[in-house]
Design a protein around this motif. Structure first.
Motif, mmCIF file in Angstrom:
data_model
loop_
_atom_site.group_PDB
_atom_site.id
_atom_site.type_symbol
_atom_site.label_atom_id
_atom_site.label_comp_id
_atom_site.label_asym_id
_atom_site.label_seq_id
_atom_site.Cartn_x
_atom_site.Cartn_y
_atom_site.Cartn_z
ATOM 1 N N ARG A 176 8.461 -2.329 -7.044
ATOM 2 C CA ARG A 176 9.840 -2.918 -7.070
ATOM 3 C C ARG A 176 10.244 -4.012 -6.063
ATOM 4 O O ARG A 176 10.991 -4.016 -5.461
ATOM 5 C CB ARG A 176 10.901 -1.799 -7.037
ATOM 6 C CG ARG A 176 10.540 -0.550 -7.928
ATOM 7 C CD ARG A 176 10.996 -1.355 -9.513
ATOM 8 N NE ARG A 176 11.056 -0.469 -10.475
ATOM 9 C CZ ARG A 176 11.329 -0.578 -11.703
ATOM 10 N NH1 ARG A 176 11.982 -1.605 -12.055
ATOM 11 N NH2 ARG A 176 11.187 0.406 -12.723
ATOM 12 N N ILE A 177 8.870 -4.962 -5.470
ATOM 13 C CA ILE A 177 9.375 -5.851 -4.586
ATOM 14 C C ILE A 177 10.112 -7.065 -5.436
ATOM 15 O O ILE A 177 9.876 -7.487 -6.513
ATOM 16 C CB ILE A 177 7.777 -6.221 -4.251
ATOM 17 C CG1 ILE A 177 7.120 -5.202 -3.501
ATOM 18 C CG2 ILE A 177 8.073 -7.463 -3.138
ATOM 19 C CD1 ILE A 177 5.867 -5.353 -3.034
ATOM 20 N N PRO A 178 11.177 -7.484 -4.590
ATOM 21 C CA PRO A 178 11.729 -8.637 -5.259
ATOM 22 C C PRO A 178 11.027 -9.776 -5.535
ATOM 23 O O PRO A 178 9.849 -10.413 -5.064
ATOM 24 C CB PRO A 178 12.664 -8.990 -4.154
ATOM 25 C CG PRO A 178 12.908 -7.759 -3.212
ATOM 26 C CD PRO A 178 11.534 -6.957 -3.472
ATOM 27 N N GLU A 179 11.512 -10.558 -6.371
ATOM 28 C CA GLU A 179 10.818 -11.803 -7.141
ATOM 29 C C GLU A 179 10.213 -12.668 -5.934
ATOM 30 O O GLU A 179 9.322 -13.182 -5.939
ATOM 31 C CB GLU A 179 11.343 -12.250 -8.209
ATOM 32 C CG GLU A 179 10.586 -13.420 -8.965
ATOM 33 C CD GLU A 179 11.453 -14.048 -10.075
ATOM 34 O OE1 GLU A 179 10.942 -14.742 -10.745
ATOM 35 O OE2 GLU A 179 12.534 -13.800 -10.075
ATOM 36 N N PHE A 180 11.298 -12.759 -4.859
ATOM 37 C CA PHE A 180 11.026 -13.890 -3.752
ATOM 38 C C PHE A 180 9.501 -13.653 -3.083
ATOM 39 O O PHE A 180 8.987 -14.475 -2.887
ATOM 40 C CB PHE A 180 12.262 -13.834 -3.072
ATOM 41 C CG PHE A 180 11.833 -14.903 -1.864
ATOM 42 C CD1 PHE A 180 12.292 -16.212 -1.802
ATOM 43 C CD2 PHE A 180 11.451 -14.348 -0.651
ATOM 44 C CE1 PHE A 180 12.273 -17.130 -0.857
ATOM 45 C CE2 PHE A 180 11.383 -15.288 0.491
ATOM 46 C CZ PHE A 180 11.680 -16.546 0.328
ATOM 47 N N PHE A 181 9.599 -12.223 -2.799
ATOM 48 C CA PHE A 181 8.400 -12.273 -1.945
ATOM 49 C C PHE A 181 7.170 -12.181 -3.084
ATOM 50 O O PHE A 181 5.946 -12.398 -2.410
ATOM 51 C CB PHE A 181 8.469 -10.679 -1.275
ATOM 52 C CG PHE A 181 9.730 -10.522 -0.421
ATOM 53 C CD1 PHE A 181 9.706 -11.517 0.803
ATOM 54 C CD2 PHE A 181 10.951 -9.846 -0.651
ATOM 55 C CE1 PHE A 181 10.664 -11.274 1.697
ATOM 56 C CE2 PHE A 181 11.955 -10.061 0.252
ATOM 57 C CZ PHE A 181 11.831 -10.708 1.575
ATOM 58 N N ALA A 182 7.274 -11.637 -4.100
ATOM 59 C CA ALA A 182 6.017 -11.600 -4.859
ATOM 60 C C ALA A 182 5.707 -12.900 -5.178
ATOM 61 O O ALA A 182 4.300 -13.342 -5.381
ATOM 62 C CB ALA A 182 6.366 -10.939 -6.158
ATOM 63 N N THR A 183 6.656 -14.056 -5.607
ATOM 64 C CA THR A 183 6.080 -15.315 -5.510
ATOM 65 C C THR A 183 5.752 -15.876 -4.313
ATOM 66 O O THR A 183 4.522 -16.649 -4.418
ATOM 67 C CB THR A 183 7.275 -15.989 -6.241
ATOM 68 O OG1 THR A 183 7.834 -15.672 -7.237
ATOM 69 C CG2 THR A 183 7.001 -17.476 -6.617
ATOM 70 N N ALA A 184 6.259 -15.578 -3.305
ATOM 71 C CA ALA A 184 5.492 -16.121 -1.732
ATOM 72 C C ALA A 184 4.201 -15.517 -1.647
ATOM 73 O O ALA A 184 3.398 -16.308 -1.081
ATOM 74 C CB ALA A 184 6.394 -15.777 -0.686
#
Length: 569
Positions: A310-318
């Motif tokens: 459940r990691i936010p998309e921002f950190f997953a994309t980074a």
């Protein structure tokens, strides 16, 4: 005097048919109740109306008592007043010279009055079904009767439909037109639709009844262009008639529960193959293509793990951009014959939120500013995450002793034109698979992309420049995408978004980030490059929307539901 009945001293009324001087005889009245009464003994009875033969012809005119609305008779020889030549109906007679109106105005004033007093006032509400003009659902088949029996169920079905379309990547205009078309076809009128970012609000206010208001918030998104095409076909069938609400709800439930056309492992492999083909397309080596393939596999696993935690998309994309850049720098330090710039450019293309940029520009142009702002801000957040991941990896690489890159002159391999066209077509097909496009749409999407690529080469040959050429190619892709998609029973987004990936400036983004993070003297140049890359992305998105708009008149009437008249049953 006798004490009997008192004697009536009043003179008797004139007997019937007797004409006195100065008193003209009564005219025959067709209403018998209006005749005068005649005293007979102690009672009064109605005197019979005289016949025309009983009235002596004396030449005298009968006296008509003036009523409240009567006018005194005009003297002979007096001039006629304005408007006296009017007929009983109030219209100007043929004797009225000049064609003046009943009020005595001249034709100029009458024309000015017609212009000022229009039949429809400027604040009059228009029918919400008119919103469907220009959409694939124009002129829907509207059910008559029984529309309020199951109004709430119809509204809930419309909300489920719009939520599914939003989750699969549809734009606000497409969702709104679908709701209007479905509710009108199922018999609901007076329905208002309000789409704001992630919320869908429906208000139904029937005449002389309690209104209903329903709200739905869309909180998740998934790649499923095949499902979006099926929903589009469902709306088309509903609008064409012959599909009841119960059947439509069952079909929508089946679409939601239907498996995606490609399994997860195939989508992962297609994304990696897309990165490899794109690296070769922009001039990378075969070793760089293999590196991009492996790094993309690692990025997909990182994204899967981030979704599980459940990691936010921002950190997953980074994190994905960091992995791609870090692997490229590591292999470059190990003297593997690759170009880190091309590898990173190929690895971040699928991470770019191209569909969100296209949807945000489309919503802004079509009159959904709040929704466009929300999608645009979401796309900018993902864009910033990619930039942050690349910058962080470059900083760590420099601290670890990685040599400085010369991003101003990146070595590329010149491939023949036919091979570049083949690589581009393969990259588009693999990108469409990663977006879960239906199998029958893969070849048409590749054909539209090839057409756009040929236009792109032709525009470059004319000397237009690297900034305007992608936008012009995107216009052609948008128009051809609408033509192809409607022929295949799908929305334009399904074909246009995978077909524009080869136009995205991934290499320019890497150059800008490297200049900002590693070379302090080139910060201004890096900012300019970043602005140019962002402007090209917006120009591509705007070109796709403009092409779709231009192609609307050319594709009108292609659906069975687009009739000249609205059929009612």
């Amino acid at each position: 005097m006798s004490t009997g009945e008192p004697r009536d001293t009043a003179p008797d009324p004139d007997p019937a048919g007797v004409q006195r001087p100065g008193n003209p005889g009564p005219a025959a009245d067709p209403n018998p109740r209006a005749q005068p009464l005649q005293r007979v003994g102690r009672r009064y009875r109605q005197r019979p109306a005289p016949s025309p033969a009983d009235i002596p012809s004396t030449g005298a005119r009968p006296i008509v008592p003036p009523g409240p609305a009567s006018k005194p008779p005009r003297r002979q020889g007096a001039p006629a007043r304005a408007g006296a030549a009017r007929s009983a109906s109030g219209m100007a007679s043929s004797e009225d010279p000049g064609g003046r109106d009943p009020g005595g105005r001249d034709p100029g004033r009458r024309l000015l009055g017609r212009l000022l007093n229009s039949e429809s006032p400027p604040t009059q509400a228009f029918s919400i079904v008119d919103r469907l003009v220009g959409s694939p659902y124009a002129n829907p088949t509207i059910q008559v009767g029984g529309q309020d029996v199951s109004a709430r169920k119809t509204l809930e079905f419309a909300l489920d439909l719009a939520e599914t379309m939003f989750r699969y990547g549809a734009g606000a205009l497409e969702a709104e037109t679908s709701i209007i078309a479905v509710t009108a076809s199922l018999g609901l009128r007076n329905v208002e639709v309000d789409i704001t970012n992630q919320s869908i609000h429906l208000n139904y206010a029937p005449h002389d009844a309690v209104p209903m208001s329903l709200l739905r918030v869309v909180r998740s998104r998934t790649n499923n262009y095949a499902g979006l095409a099926l929903v589009h076909q469902l709306v088309t069938d509903i609008v064409a008639g012959g599909v009841t609400r119960r059947e439509a709800a069952e079909r929508l439930h089946a679409i939601v529960r239907r498996p995606k056309p490609f399994p997860r492992w195939m989508v992962t492999a297609a994304g990696a193959a897309f990165a490899a083909m794109f690296v070769l397309f922009i001039g990378g080596t075969w070793q760089g293509a293999a590196t991009a393939f492996l790094s993309s596999l690692v990025v997909s696993q990182v994204a899967k793990l981030a979704g599980r935690w459940r990691i936010p998309e921002f950190f997953a994309t980074a994190a994905g951009a960091f992995v791609v850049t870090g692997i490229a720098l590591l292999l470059w330090v190990l003297e593997v014959p690759i170009s880190p710039a091309t590898v990173v450019a190929g690895g971040i293309i699928l991470l770019l939120p191209s569909s969100r940029f296209v949807s945000s520009v489309q919503d802004a142009i079509n009159g959904f500013p709040v929704t466009a702002a929300g999608r645009f801000f979401s796309a900018m957040i993902i864009y910033a995450a990619i930039v942050a991941g690349i910058m962080t990896a470059l900083v760590f690489g420099t601290l670890a002793g990685a040599p400085v890159l010369n991003v101003a002159s990146i070595d590329t391999v010149p491939y023949p034109g036919w091979l570049l066209a083949v690589l581009m077509v393969l990259a588009v097909v693999f990108g469409a698979v990663s977006e879960q496009t239906a199998r029958r749409m893969l070849v048409p999407t590749a054909g539209v992309a090839l057409l756009g690529y040929l236009v792109y080469l032709g525009v470059l040959a004319l000397g237009v420049g690297d900034r305007l050429a992608p936008a012009l190619a995107a216009v052609v892709i948008g128009a051809a995408g609408r033509w192809t998609a409607l022929r295949m029973g799908a929305p334009q987004l399904v074909v246009a978004v995978p077909a524009i990936v080869f136009l995205l400036p991934g290499l320019m983004i890497f150059r800008a980030m490297y200049g900002i993070a590693i070379q302090p003297g080139d910060v201004t140049t890096g900012l300019v490059e970043m602005f140019n890359a962002f402007a090209i992305i917006l120009a591509i998105a705007g070109g796709v929307v403009f092409g779709d708009t231009v192609a609307r008149p050319l594709t009108r009437g292609w659906h069975g539901n687009e009739r000249r008249r609205i059929r009612r049953r």
